[in-house]
Design a protein around this motif. Structure first.
Motif, PDB file in Angstrom:
ATOM      1  N   PRO A 246       0.821  -1.231   0.000  1.00 13.34           N
ATOM      2  CA  PRO A 246       0.000   0.000   0.000  1.00 13.34           C
ATOM      3  C   PRO A 246       0.846   1.267   0.000  1.00 13.34           C
ATOM      4  N   PHE A 247       1.983   1.246   0.700  1.00  8.23           N
ATOM      5  CA  PHE A 247       2.850   2.421   0.726  1.00  8.23           C
ATOM      6  C   PHE A 247       3.348   2.759  -0.670  1.00  8.23           C
ATOM      7  N   HIS A 248       3.828   1.760  -1.403  1.00 10.54           N
ATOM      8  CA  HIS A 248       4.385   2.026  -2.730  1.00 10.54           C
ATOM      9  C   HIS A 248       3.293   2.406  -3.735  1.00 10.54           C
ATOM     10  N   ILE A 249       2.106   1.851  -3.584  1.00 15.20           N
ATOM     11  CA  ILE A 249       1.004   2.233  -4.470  1.00 15.20           C
ATOM     12  C   ILE A 249       0.593   3.681  -4.208  1.00 15.20           C
ATOM     13  N   THR A 250       0.355   4.009  -2.934  1.00 13.35           N
ATOM     14  CA  THR A 250      -0.092   5.368  -2.616  1.00 13.35           C
ATOM     15  C   THR A 250       0.995   6.391  -2.932  1.00 13.35           C
ATOM     16  N   ARG A 251       2.245   6.035  -2.703  1.00 16.95           N
ATOM     17  CA  ARG A 251       3.340   6.956  -3.000  1.00 16.95           C
ATOM     18  C   ARG A 251       3.437   7.229  -4.503  1.00 16.95           C
ATOM     19  N   SER A 252       3.324   6.171  -5.311  1.00 14.68           N
ATOM     20  CA  SER A 252       3.432   6.335  -6.766  1.00 14.68           C
ATOM     21  C   SER A 252       2.270   7.159  -7.315  1.00 14.68           C
ATOM     22  N   VAL A 253       1.048   6.868  -6.849  1.00 10.33           N
ATOM     23  CA  VAL A 253      -0.108   7.623  -7.340  1.00 10.33           C
ATOM     24  C   VAL A 253      -0.040   9.074  -6.868  1.00 10.33           C
ATOM     25  N   TYR A 254       0.370   9.274  -5.618  1.00  8.53           N
ATOM     26  CA  TYR A 254       0.508  10.635  -5.084  1.00  8.53           C
ATOM     27  C   TYR A 254       1.510  11.441  -5.911  1.00  8.53           C
ATOM     28  N   LEU A 255       2.635  10.831  -6.245  1.00 14.56           N
ATOM     29  CA  LEU A 255       3.629  11.510  -7.082  1.00 14.56           C
ATOM     30  C   LEU A 255       3.053  11.843  -8.452  1.00 14.56           C
ATOM     31  N   PHE A 256       2.315  10.879  -9.040  1.00 15.78           N
ATOM     32  CA  PHE A 256       1.710  11.095 -10.354  1.00 15.78           C
ATOM     33  C   PHE A 256       0.750  12.288 -10.319  1.00 15.78           C
ATOM     34  N   VAL A 257      -0.071  12.342  -9.266  1.00 16.64           N
ATOM     35  CA  VAL A 257      -1.032  13.439  -9.147  1.00 16.64           C
ATOM     36  C   VAL A 257      -0.308  14.767  -8.973  1.00 16.64           C
ATOM     37  N   TYR A 275      -1.384   8.574   1.301  1.00 18.85           N
ATOM     38  CA  TYR A 275       0.073   8.412   1.352  1.00 18.85           C
ATOM     39  C   TYR A 275       0.626   8.758   2.731  1.00 18.85           C
ATOM     40  N   LYS A 276       0.138   9.850   3.311  1.00 16.15           N
ATOM     41  CA  LYS A 276       0.692  10.296   4.583  1.00 16.15           C
ATOM     42  C   LYS A 276       0.200   9.468   5.763  1.00 16.15           C
TER      43      LYS A 276
END
Length: 310
Positions: A246-257, A275-276
């Motif tokens: 979940p950390f890597h998914i949320t981090r990647s999507v957050y960066l994309f956004v 992410y946070k």
């Protein structure tokens, strides 16, 4: 609400009051618990007459955890001061670097342990020459040699800045550098998490298949040991997925956004929140590692006896 810079010009209002309570509590709890567990693991390991292959990996894992844990009080102070960083840019860079060094160094060490277990269970005799303390030490050295070059850009990207007349330590990098940071973040996720995770899953699937082949063994001790091994493996894979995926998914999507959907403040708020929340939770690995691999490990007796002599 605070203002999050999503591009060179656009500002999105983000409601982040939750993190001034959640993050100090989480990081403080992880610091105390992780310090006790990893300290106990190191103490017990150092008291052993001789180290096995697995002990070498575990001690390196504990050292990596402790280095990260010592950086957590700085983050606790930062969030108690409501995102004000009073420690200077060098410590900002060091804290961010230690987080990722612990994360990806730990993943590679867990991969080494998984391969070691796979060889010991699936090929107990043929793999004896490859399960030595010398090769275990070489495996840990190789893991760190791979991690540090990967993370040098993290040390460069991490920096402080000024928002609303207060100094902040950016989580990943400053807003103007997010465009170049995004491909690096994706590559780091693939090489540091995805590939090792697939290796761990493959090893444990093969171990489970090997163990279940002997499920009809009449020996009660052997059956109990196999059942414990399978439960431990499933727990490792489950915790690995729950904490890290979940950390890597949320981090990647957050960066994309942050890079490609800069005008969608509602979407940014949603993924910033996810992410946070997951970012401090991934720190729980520093507490889980000694529990899983020291208290619940079931290393091969043959490996212990052989490694003690090499």
């Amino acid at each position: 609400p605070s203002l999050a810079l999503t591009s060179g010009k656009a500002l999105c209002p983000l409601v982040e009051s939750y993190k001034y309570i959640l993050l100090p509590l989480t990081y403080s709890s992880v610091f105390v618990l992780g310090l006790l567990l990893n300290g106990a693991m190191l103490r017990l390991s150092c008291r052993r007459a001789s180290w096995t292959c697995t002990t070498i990996y575990l001690v390196n894992l504990a050292v990596a955890d402790l280095l990260y844990l010592f950086s957590l009080p700085l983050l606790v102070v930062n969030y108690l001061l409501r995102d004000t960083w009073p420690f200077g840019e060098l410590l900002c860079k060091l804290v961010r670097f230690l987080f990722y060094a612990n994360l990806y160094g730990g993943i590679l060490l867990l991969t080494c342990i998984s391969i070691h277990r796979f060889l010991g269970i699936c090929y107990p005799i043929r793999s004896l020459p490859y399960r030595t303390r010398r090769l275990a030490a070489a495996g840990t050295a190789t893991s760190w040699a791979l991690v540090f070059p990967q993370l040098l850009p993290t040390f460069i990207y991490a920096r402080t800045g000024v928002i609303d007349n207060r100094t902040v330590c950016y989580d990943m990098t400053s807003p103007e550098n997010l465009g170049s940071y995004f491909p690096y973040g994706v590559a780091l996720t693939a090489s540091g998490f995805l590939f090792p995770f697939l290796v761990i899953l493959a090893c444990y699937c093969l171990i489970i298949r090997s163990l279940t082949r002997h499920a009809g063994d009449a020996n009660p001790a052997g059956s109990a040991a196999r059942a414990k091994s399978i439960r431990t493996i499933l727990l490792v894979c489950g915790l690995f997925a729950v904490c890290l995926l979940p950390f890597h998914i949320t981090r990647s999507v957050y960066l994309f956004v942050r890079v490609y959907r800069v005008a969608d403040c509602q979407l940014l708020q949603r993924w910033s929140l996810l992410y946070k929340i997951w970012r401090p939770l991934v720190s729980l690995n520093s507490c889980i590692n000694p529990l899983l691999y020291f208290l619940s490990a079931t290393p091969s007796v043959a490996c212990q006896d052989y490694c003690a002599k090499v």
